[in-house]
Design an enzyme around this catalytic site. Structure first.
Site, PDB file in Angstrom:
ATOM      1  N   ASP A  30     -17.883  34.958 -14.085  1.00 43.82           N
ATOM      2  CA  ASP A  30     -18.730  34.555 -15.187  1.00 43.82           C
ATOM      3  C   ASP A  30     -17.930  35.097 -16.463  1.00 43.82           C
ATOM      4  OD1 ASP A  30     -22.066  33.870 -15.714  1.00 43.82           O
ATOM      5  OD2 ASP A  30     -20.766  34.675 -17.236  1.00 43.82           O
ATOM      6  N   ASN A  85     -30.662  29.068 -12.814  1.00 41.01           N
ATOM      7  CA  ASN A  85     -31.305  28.777 -13.827  1.00 41.01           C
ATOM      8  C   ASN A  85     -31.458  27.180 -13.895  1.00 41.01           C
ATOM      9  OD1 ASN A  85     -31.781  31.330 -14.845  1.00 41.01           O
ATOM     10  ND2 ASN A  85     -29.782  31.506 -15.627  1.00 41.01           N
ATOM     11  N   VAL A  94     -25.299  25.625 -19.069  1.00 46.37           N
ATOM     12  CA  VAL A  94     -24.230  24.625 -18.415  1.00 46.37           C
ATOM     13  C   VAL A  94     -24.978  23.724 -17.489  1.00 46.37           C
ATOM     14  CG1 VAL A  94     -21.942  24.368 -17.477  1.00 46.37           C
ATOM     15  CG2 VAL A  94     -22.532  26.275 -19.067  1.00 46.37           C
ATOM     16  N   HIS A  98     -25.183  25.662 -10.835  1.00 53.59           N
ATOM     17  CA  HIS A  98     -24.388  26.737 -10.481  1.00 53.59           C
ATOM     18  C   HIS A  98     -25.360  27.826 -10.033  1.00 53.59           C
ATOM     19  CE1 HIS A  98     -25.432  26.902 -14.921  1.00 53.59           C
ATOM     20  NE2 HIS A  98     -25.498  28.161 -14.693  1.00 53.59           N
ATOM     21  N   HIS A 100     -25.742  32.031  -9.976  1.00 54.28           N
ATOM     22  CA  HIS A 100     -25.316  33.302 -10.215  1.00 54.28           C
ATOM     23  C   HIS A 100     -25.374  34.149  -9.186  1.00 54.28           C
ATOM     24  CE1 HIS A 100     -25.440  32.346 -14.756  1.00 54.28           C
ATOM     25  NE2 HIS A 100     -26.307  31.762 -14.434  1.00 54.28           N
TER      26      HIS A 100
END
Ligand code: DGP
Length: 118
Positions: A30, A85, A94, A98, A100
């Site tokens: 990240d 998210n 974004v 994805h 995290h």
């Protein structure tokens, strides 16, 4: 998608620190780490988010890769969070799915690790 930053990372059009890659996914560090370990895992194919009709195999590949990243980073035993998210209330910034992978230090019980990032 031509204007998607994570598609560009997948294609190698913009630089990133890639830590894992297979046929289905890429994992990279990240840009603004919130924890000692903060790696993102994305499917190579573009999906806006987890609700974007992702085939089980690709979704499984993303989560299996998250587990591999945790092992590679040495946090599989100490513990880590996998956070996805999704849309505005969750502060998804974004819009390419994805996850995290966060760890490397103790986290607060039950509170999302990224709350203070925004
Ligand atoms: P989210 O809020 O879940 O959409 O998180 C997006 C994450 O993506 C955020 O933690 C910062 C990261 N990020 C944004 N742009 C870039 C980039 O160009 N390169 C990398 N490596 N990470 C990025």
């Amino acid at each position: 998608m031509s204007d998607c930053i994570f598609c560009k990372i997948v294609e190698g059009e913009i630089p990133s620190t890639i830590v894992y890659e297979d046929d289905a996914v890429v994992a990279f560090e990240d840009l603004n780490p919130q924890m000692p370990v903060h790696t993102l895992v994305v499917p190579k194919k573009h999906y806006d988010n987890i609700g974007d009709g992702i085939p089980d195999t690709e979704l499984g590949a993303v989560f299996n890769a998250a587990n591999k990243v945790a092992a590679m980073k040495g946090i599989a035993e100490s513990g880590y969070r996998v956070i996805v998210n999704t849309n505005d209330d969750a502060q998804q910034s974004v819009h390419h799915l994805h996850v995290h992978v966060l760890g490397g230090a103790p986290m607060n019980s039950g509170s999302p690790a990224l709350d203070e990032a925004d």
